[in-house]
Scaffold this motif. Structure first.
Motif, PDB file in Angstrom:
ATOM      1  N   ASN A  29       1.259  -2.340   6.890  1.00  0.00           N
ATOM      2  CA  ASN A  29       1.409  -1.376   6.248  1.00  0.00           C
ATOM      3  C   ASN A  29       1.822  -0.698   7.341  1.00  0.00           C
ATOM      4  N   LYS A  65      -6.593   2.251   4.694  1.00  0.00           N
ATOM      5  CA  LYS A  65      -6.918   0.671   4.553  1.00  0.00           C
ATOM      6  C   LYS A  65      -8.105   0.584   5.400  1.00  0.00           C
ATOM      7  N   THR A 114       0.506  -1.225   0.293  1.00  0.00           N
ATOM      8  CA  THR A 114       0.322   0.168   0.252  1.00  0.00           C
ATOM      9  C   THR A 114       0.497   0.952   0.561  1.00  0.00           C
ATOM     10  N   GLN A 126      -2.513   6.619   1.465  1.00  0.00           N
ATOM     11  CA  GLN A 126      -3.255   5.876   0.852  1.00  0.00           C
ATOM     12  C   GLN A 126      -4.008   5.111   1.716  1.00  0.00           C
TER      13      GLN A 126
END
Length: 536
Positions: free
Chosen positions: A470, A441, A435, A439
């Motif tokens: 992440n 999630k 990712t 961004q």
């Protein structure tokens, strides 16, 4: 006159390593014998012993220090001149004016600041004291006229008051050029610092949670190796065990409270074969890059994997060993004490990763003394532990992978993998998968028990997995989901569930910014659960 106990062949196999007295040391106790008044004719100045001394340092309270002062500066070939030249300090533990133990020099060519494993001999039993990690040293850089010996307190368990006598022999076979100090009697000394307290119950550390990212351009050399190498070196130590030495490095782990309460601050990783002769004794001697020394306490030793873990009271910066799985072609650096040359850097590439990931080959040069040292990537993360090389070969070295630390050296769990292939790119990085930075999630945690607001192990693992995958995230939002007709009690439970999720995430990564709330939904599949949203 006196005969050394250990053979020249065995001594010649030992490595040389940088070692000085404790950095910025404060002498707490120094006792020096009266000056020597007799020396045999023909004895060179650098073998003409003038005095013997005993010292204790506040920075190294777990060691006894002994020194022999000479009339001339120590020479490079002082104990490697082909004449069997050597020196020792004899110790009389029962004050009967007879030696009980000896600490002897080895056969080495001295270079700069110098140190090497010393030989400890039990005279009464006529045998080596096994597992006793003594060291002898000098300092040719400063052209000093002394030879020092360092002995851990627990090695011989010396009484409060004991006798010492120095001895130097220029030519072992001529029975002429030798010198005692004092000439006829042992010099009585008293140690004042408290001996090391007994260390007990060394639980294994746990793998530490941390933000993980892919490595940007892993095959390229570091942007600034001149800055990276000294930074990594601060976490690297030389490990002295019995009559050998190797390397160790400080690992980023969670040290159990039962261990930290005993004053142990750092967990080191090395090879089993580096410490195997000291496992019964349970202790080794450590020296860091600044010249500071401490006792290392062996907490774990896995012969099959050739790995070991050591706790120490030294405070050293820890190196990460978790992150992206390395592949053939990655740049690597190696730091350690090959042939005893402390802090020696070599570089190369990952030449091969075995199919099960348990070890990998490197093209960087490895030699005796590198064992146990870190093999690190361009960002300073440890990929593996330098372990062996193929004989009569260069560029054919092998490392135990960091993944092998799990279970026998470090406690690991599925939520905190050592190597991963599903990591995000570091914020601002132009490379890597996963990712991208910035961004968002989202994920819904597994269901809670009917009225429970406490996270289950499965829910904790879900949060850990999200944080690992992440690593770019800096914000963690937790939303307890209720129906549009929820009661006050249901809303309270939802808020507590959201708070539990955010609190757990914060505990895993204290740098996170967390926020929890209650949200309504008409979706029957989400009501009663917690939605987590990650953002940068």
């Amino acid at each position: 006159m006196f005969k050394r106990w250990l053979s020249a062949v065995a001594a010649a196999l030992l490595a040389v390593v940088t070692l000085v007295t404790p950095a910025a040391a404060a002498i707490q106790n120094y006792q020096e014998s009266p000056a020597d008044t007799f020396t045999k004719a023909g004895t060179p100045a650098n073998f003409n012993a003038l005095s013997v001394a005993y010292a204790e340092f506040s920075e190294a309270p777990e060691f006894h220090y002994f020194y022999i002062d000479f009339a001339g500066p120590i020479q490079a070939a002082q104990f490697d001149d082909g004449l069997g030249s050597w020196a020792m300090v004899m110790i009389d533990i029962n004050n009967d004016n007879e030696e009980d133990f000896r600490i002897e020099t080895g056969i080495e060519t001295l270079e700069g600041n110098y140190g090497s494993p010393a030989y400890i001999h039990d005279v009464n039993r006529d045998r080596e004291v096994s597992g006793c990690s003594g060291v002898f040293f000098s300092n040719l850089k400063e052209k000093v006229d002394w030879v020092g010996f360092k002995l851990p307190y627990n090695c011989l368990k010396l009484p409060r008051t004991f006798g010492i006598q120095g001895y130097a022999d220029y030519n072992e076979s001529d029975n002429l050029a030798f010198d005692f100090v004092p000439e006829n009697d042992f010099f009585k000394v008293t140690h004042k610092l408290a001996a090391s307290s007994t260390i007990k119950g060394l639980e294994l550390p746990s793998v530490a949670s941390e933000a993980l990212y892919t490595v940007n351009s892993p095959g390229a050399a570091p942007a600034d190796l001149v800055a990276l190498s000294p930074k990594v070196l601060k976490s690297v130590v030389t490990v002295f065990c019995d009559q050998g030495l190797g390397t160790g490095w400080a690992a980023n782990v969670k040290i159990p409270t039962s261990v930290s309460q005993q004053g142990l601050k750092t967990f080191l990783v090395t090879n089993h074969h580096v410490v195997e002769d000291c496992i019964a004794a349970g202790e080794v001697t450590l020296t860091d890059d600044a010249g500071n020394s401490a006792v290392g306490y062996i907490a774990a030793a896995d012969e099959a994997k050739d790995l070991a873990g050591i706790y120490t009271k030294m405070s050293l910066p820890a190196l990460s060993f978790r992150g992206e799985r390395p592949a053939q072609g990655w740049w690597v650096g190696v730091l350690g004490s090959p042939r005893g040359l402390e802090g020696y850097l070599t570089t190369g590439l990952v030449a091969k990763v075995v199919s099960d990931g348990s070890e990998f080959g490197v093209s960087a040069s490895l030699n005796p003394g590198n064992s146990g040292g870190p093999i690190f990537d361009r960002e300073g993360r440890v990929l593996g532990i330098a372990t062996y090389k193929l004989l009569e070969s260069e560029g054919l070295g092998f490392a135990r992978s960091a993944t092998l630390l799990c279970t026998s050296i470090v406690k690991c769990d599925n939520a905190n993998p050592i190597w991963s292939t599903q990591l995000a790119a570091k914020p601002g990085s132009q490379a890597g998968g996963g990712t991208a930075a910035g961004q968002e999630k989202s994920a819904t945690l597994p269901p809670f028990a009917a009225k429970s607001a406490k996270l289950s192990g499965t829910q904790q693992n879900s949060i850990n997995r999200l944080l690992i995958l992440n690593g770019w995230t800096t914000k963690f939002l937790c939303s307890g989901i209720v129906s549009t007709k929820a009661t006050k009690s249901e809303k309270t439970t939802a808020r507590l569930r959201a708070k539990a999720a955010c609190d757990f995430a914060k505990k895993q990564n204290p740098s996170l910014s967390t926020f929890y709330q209650v949200k309504t939904s008409t979706s029957k599949t989400t009501i009663g659960r917690v939605l987590v949203t990650l953002a940068n």
